[in-house]
Scaffold this active site. Structure first.
Site, PDB file in Angstrom:
ATOM      1  CE  LYS A 108     -10.978  16.342   6.582  1.00  0.00           C
ATOM      2  NZ  LYS A 108     -10.230  16.220   5.438  1.00  0.00           N
ATOM      3  CE  LYS A 162      -4.963   6.642   5.843  1.00  0.00           C
ATOM      4  NZ  LYS A 162      -3.879   7.535   5.407  1.00  0.00           N
ATOM      5  CE  LYS A 213      -4.889  16.334  14.189  1.00  0.00           C
ATOM      6  NZ  LYS A 213      -5.022  15.125  13.439  1.00  0.00           N
TER       7      LYS A 213
END
Ligand code: TRP
Length: 329
Positions: free
Chosen positions: A197, A111, A194
């Site tokens: 989102k 991140k 996969k």
């Protein structure tokens, strides 16, 4: 009875991957275990601090959980921020969490690399908040995907460290919960491994039948197999993987046979696939719509969930404070 705990970050709608990968099993687990299911809205602030969408996002996951069959009378279903005890445990655990180990966490490094302008302390201490979620209810088992395994490992480390530091056998070390054979990883329709989102390839529980038909129609295919009993390429295997969970075995073997004999018509396969996906999602979608408009039901569920969660949380906090040496005058 063993305790199972699972949290989900409220950052959007749930998709088929969430459903077959976890949610569907939660509806069975709630009959066999003492279950805590919660919506991690504090965690969502580490990346999505937006007052406009915070509440709608929580509401989405809440209604989708209920619509998919989580029973608030069996499991404790609650919203993380309704249980302020977690903040206190988070603070206390942070006193024994080290910068070195936190900054080495894979999710933190990822991140920080992707969002260098927002490397906040919440992101750094994400694993301590997660450990507080889990240890607060003394969970035995935590159903986690691959991406959360390291966080769970850190939870065990924090539990062990606490016990050693204060010479107690207080916290249990929670284990990853494997659903066994029922764990299904749902692939995307775009040939990717996969459904996710961020991959932008999701079939949502909230999608109406037309949308599902459209998305399935667009799924990646080719001109068909060139020889009998050919090995399926990934993007075709993916369609069969989904068919396998939504259709009956005879439907799957019908299309398998067609494939093997080079007689497969992708149009037919997709039509069947869409139809059977809709059979799963549509009843859920209809319940979502009902529940969404039932403010008093949502109020009741969240109040009851918070109460049950706070009961177990406040007991832990009382004991932890005592172990650490806090004393009233
Ligand atoms: N980190 C988890 C995720 O992103 C969500 C989560 C927060 C969680 N607290 C938890 C999962 C405690 C299991 C247990 O998916």
């Amino acid at each position: 009875m063993e305790t199972v705990l699972s949290g989900i970050r409220s950052t959007g709608n749930l998709h088929l991957g969430n459903y077959f990968g976890a949610l569907r099993n939660f509806t069975k687990m709630q009959d066999e275990y003492k279950c805590f299911f919660f919506i991690a809205d504090y965690h969502s602030l580490t990346t999505h601090p937006d007052p406009q969408i915070l509440h709608p996002n929580v509401k989405n996951v809440l209604t989708e959980y209920l619509a998919a069959g989580i029973d608030p009378d069996k499991a404790t279903l609650y919203i993380q921020s309704d249980v302020p005890e977690v903040c206190e445990l988070y603070l206390l655990l942070n006193m024994h969490a080290y910068l070195g180990e936190l900054s080495k966490t894979t999710s933190f490094k990822d991140k920080a690399r992707k969002n260098p302008e927002n490397v906040n302390a919440g992101l750094l201490t994400y694993p301590t908040l997660m450990a507080a979620d889990i240890l607060m209810h003394n969970a035995d088992k935590v159903p986690v995907g691959k991406d959360q395994e390291q966080h769970l490992e850190m939870t065990r480390k924090f539990a062990r460290r606490f016990n050693n530091l204060y010479s107690v056998e207080y916290f249990k070390e929670p284990a990853a919960f494997n659903f066994g054979q029922e764990l299904v990883k749902i692939p995307g329709l775009d040939g990717s491994g996969k459904m996710g989102k961020s991959e932008g390839n999701c079939l949502y529980l909230m999608d109406d039948p037309k949308t599902i038909e459209k998305k399935v129609k667009r799924a990646l295919t080719d001109e068909g197999p060139k020889e009998f009993n050919a090995v399926k390429p990934d993007y075709i295997e993916n369609l069969f993987t989904i068919l396998n969970v939504v259709s009956t075995p005879d439907v799957v073997s019908f299309f398998d046979e067609k494939w093997n004999k080079c007689e497969i018509r992708y149009g037919d396969l997709k039509k069947q696939l869409a139809e059977d996906i809709i059979k799963v999602t549509n009843p859920i979608r209809e319940r979502i719509i009902d529940i969404q408009n039932d403010e008093s039901y949502l109020h009741k569920v969240t109040t009851q969930g918070a109460e049950k969660a706070r009961e177990s949380a406040s007991k832990t906090l009382r004991e932890v404070r005592q172990i650490m040496g806090f004393k009233p005058f």
